[in-house]
Design a protein around this motif. Sequence first.
Motif, PDB file in Angstrom:
ATOM      1  N   LEU A   1      45.577  44.994  28.568  1.00 52.88           N
ATOM      2  CA  LEU A   1      44.460  44.043  28.561  1.00 52.88           C
ATOM      3  C   LEU A   1      44.827  42.717  29.212  1.00 52.88           C
ATOM      4  O   LEU A   1      44.035  41.784  29.195  1.00 52.88           O
ATOM      5  CB  LEU A   1      43.994  43.790  27.125  1.00 52.88           C
ATOM      6  N   ASP A   2      46.014  42.588  29.752  1.00 56.94           N
ATOM      7  CA  ASP A   2      46.515  41.361  30.371  1.00 56.94           C
ATOM      8  C   ASP A   2      46.909  40.329  29.329  1.00 56.94           C
ATOM      9  O   ASP A   2      46.733  39.128  29.520  1.00 56.94           O
ATOM     10  CB  ASP A   2      45.495  40.785  31.365  1.00 56.94           C
ATOM     11  N   GLY A   3      47.427  40.798  28.207  1.00 60.40           N
ATOM     12  CA  GLY A   3      47.976  39.906  27.190  1.00 60.40           C
ATOM     13  C   GLY A   3      46.962  38.944  26.612  1.00 60.40           C
ATOM     14  O   GLY A   3      45.761  39.220  26.527  1.00 60.40           O
ATOM     15  N   GLN A   4      47.450  37.792  26.212  1.00 60.09           N
ATOM     16  CA  GLN A   4      46.609  36.784  25.550  1.00 60.09           C
ATOM     17  C   GLN A   4      45.451  36.337  26.437  1.00 60.09           C
ATOM     18  O   GLN A   4      44.324  36.176  25.963  1.00 60.09           O
ATOM     19  CB  GLN A   4      47.460  35.575  25.135  1.00 60.09           C
ATOM     20  N   ALA A   5      45.707  36.160  27.707  1.00 62.08           N
ATOM     21  CA  ALA A   5      44.640  35.727  28.628  1.00 62.08           C
ATOM     22  C   ALA A   5      43.515  36.766  28.682  1.00 62.08           C
ATOM     23  O   ALA A   5      42.332  36.412  28.660  1.00 62.08           O
ATOM     24  CB  ALA A   5      45.203  35.486  30.025  1.00 62.08           C
ATOM     25  N   GLY A   6      43.872  38.039  28.722  1.00 61.91           N
ATOM     26  CA  GLY A   6      42.876  39.093  28.743  1.00 61.91           C
ATOM     27  C   GLY A   6      42.095  39.161  27.437  1.00 61.91           C
ATOM     28  O   GLY A   6      40.871  39.363  27.447  1.00 61.91           O
ATOM     29  N   LEU A   7      42.804  38.996  26.319  1.00 63.37           N
ATOM     30  CA  LEU A   7      42.115  38.980  25.023  1.00 63.37           C
ATOM     31  C   LEU A   7      41.139  37.812  24.946  1.00 63.37           C
ATOM     32  O   LEU A   7      40.018  37.964  24.443  1.00 63.37           O
ATOM     33  CB  LEU A   7      43.120  38.883  23.868  1.00 63.37           C
ATOM     34  N   GLU A   8      41.543  36.663  25.435  1.00 64.53           N
ATOM     35  CA  GLU A   8      40.663  35.492  25.404  1.00 64.53           C
ATOM     36  C   GLU A   8      39.415  35.724  26.242  1.00 64.53           C
ATOM     37  O   GLU A   8      38.308  35.374  25.817  1.00 64.53           O
ATOM     38  CB  GLU A   8      41.422  34.247  25.866  1.00 64.53           C
ATOM     39  N   ARG A   9      39.574  36.334  27.405  1.00 65.44           N
ATOM     40  CA  ARG A   9      38.403  36.630  28.238  1.00 65.44           C
ATOM     41  C   ARG A   9      37.474  37.608  27.515  1.00 65.44           C
ATOM     42  O   ARG A   9      36.255  37.435  27.517  1.00 65.44           O
ATOM     43  CB  ARG A   9      38.830  37.201  29.594  1.00 65.44           C
ATOM     44  N   LEU A  10      38.056  38.625  26.888  1.00 64.15           N
ATOM     45  CA  LEU A  10      37.260  39.614  26.162  1.00 64.15           C
ATOM     46  C   LEU A  10      36.522  38.980  24.997  1.00 64.15           C
ATOM     47  O   LEU A  10      35.320  39.178  24.821  1.00 64.15           O
ATOM     48  CB  LEU A  10      38.150  40.754  25.669  1.00 64.15           C
ATOM     49  N   VAL A  11      37.219  38.195  24.194  1.00 63.95           N
ATOM     50  CA  VAL A  11      36.592  37.568  23.026  1.00 63.95           C
ATOM     51  C   VAL A  11      35.503  36.588  23.460  1.00 63.95           C
ATOM     52  O   VAL A  11      34.429  36.546  22.855  1.00 63.95           O
ATOM     53  CB  VAL A  11      37.652  36.894  22.119  1.00 63.95           C
ATOM     54  N   ASP A  12      35.742  35.828  24.500  1.00 61.79           N
ATOM     55  CA  ASP A  12      34.715  34.908  24.989  1.00 61.79           C
ATOM     56  C   ASP A  12      33.479  35.668  25.478  1.00 61.79           C
ATOM     57  O   ASP A  12      32.346  35.251  25.214  1.00 61.79           O
ATOM     58  CB  ASP A  12      35.272  34.003  26.088  1.00 61.79           C
ATOM     59  N   SER A  13      33.683  36.796  26.149  1.00 67.00           N
ATOM     60  CA  SER A  13      32.550  37.622  26.575  1.00 67.00           C
ATOM     61  C   SER A  13      31.800  38.172  25.370  1.00 67.00           C
ATOM     62  O   SER A  13      30.570  38.200  25.345  1.00 67.00           O
ATOM     63  CB  SER A  13      33.017  38.790  27.446  1.00 67.00           C
ATOM     64  N   PHE A  14      32.545  38.600  24.353  1.00 62.43           N
ATOM     65  CA  PHE A  14      31.951  39.139  23.133  1.00 62.43           C
ATOM     66  C   PHE A  14      31.130  38.069  22.415  1.00 62.43           C
ATOM     67  O   PHE A  14      29.992  38.315  21.998  1.00 62.43           O
ATOM     68  CB  PHE A  14      33.057  39.688  22.231  1.00 62.43           C
ATOM     69  N   ILE A  15      31.672  36.878  22.290  1.00 56.15           N
ATOM     70  CA  ILE A  15      30.946  35.778  21.656  1.00 56.15           C
ATOM     71  C   ILE A  15      29.672  35.468  22.436  1.00 56.15           C
ATOM     72  O   ILE A  15      28.616  35.233  21.841  1.00 56.15           O
ATOM     73  CB  ILE A  15      31.853  34.533  21.517  1.00 56.15           C
TER      74      ILE A  15
END
Length: 139
Positions: free
Chosen positions: A29-43
């Motif tokens: 998922l590209d580490g923390q940066a990828g998780l942040e992008r995913l969570v921001d999209s989810f929000i």
Amino acid sequence: MLKFIPVIVFTMILSACSNISNLTLYQQLDGQAGLERLVDSFINQIGNDEQVFHYFEHANISHFRAGFLNHLCVLTDGPCKYTRDSMVEIHTGMHITEADFNHVVDLLINAMNEQNIDHTVQNKILARMAPLRSQIIKI
């Protein structure tokens, strides 16, 4: 020599596939940066959805974001330890219906698609989340 080129190429492709499967979901998922992008999209998906927004309208978004990032980091074998409340503690009293739960899963899938996350990786994430379902619905 030319006869061996397809064999060499095939071997290189298999080697690359093997290396990808050795990566954790967190790394895929590209580490923390990828998780942040995913969570921001989810929000963003939740914020624009009339069906389930009422569950989140009084939530502290930065607290939710941090908690969901922490949860996903652990779930995807990242370098985190889960330090938040349990799923039961978080969702007790919310009376989340099965239909709304399923809809939130759809929003997460939309966010993963928006982030171009491979469907194989999506399925692995969803499979790891599935056992939490009973801790979230109708409590």
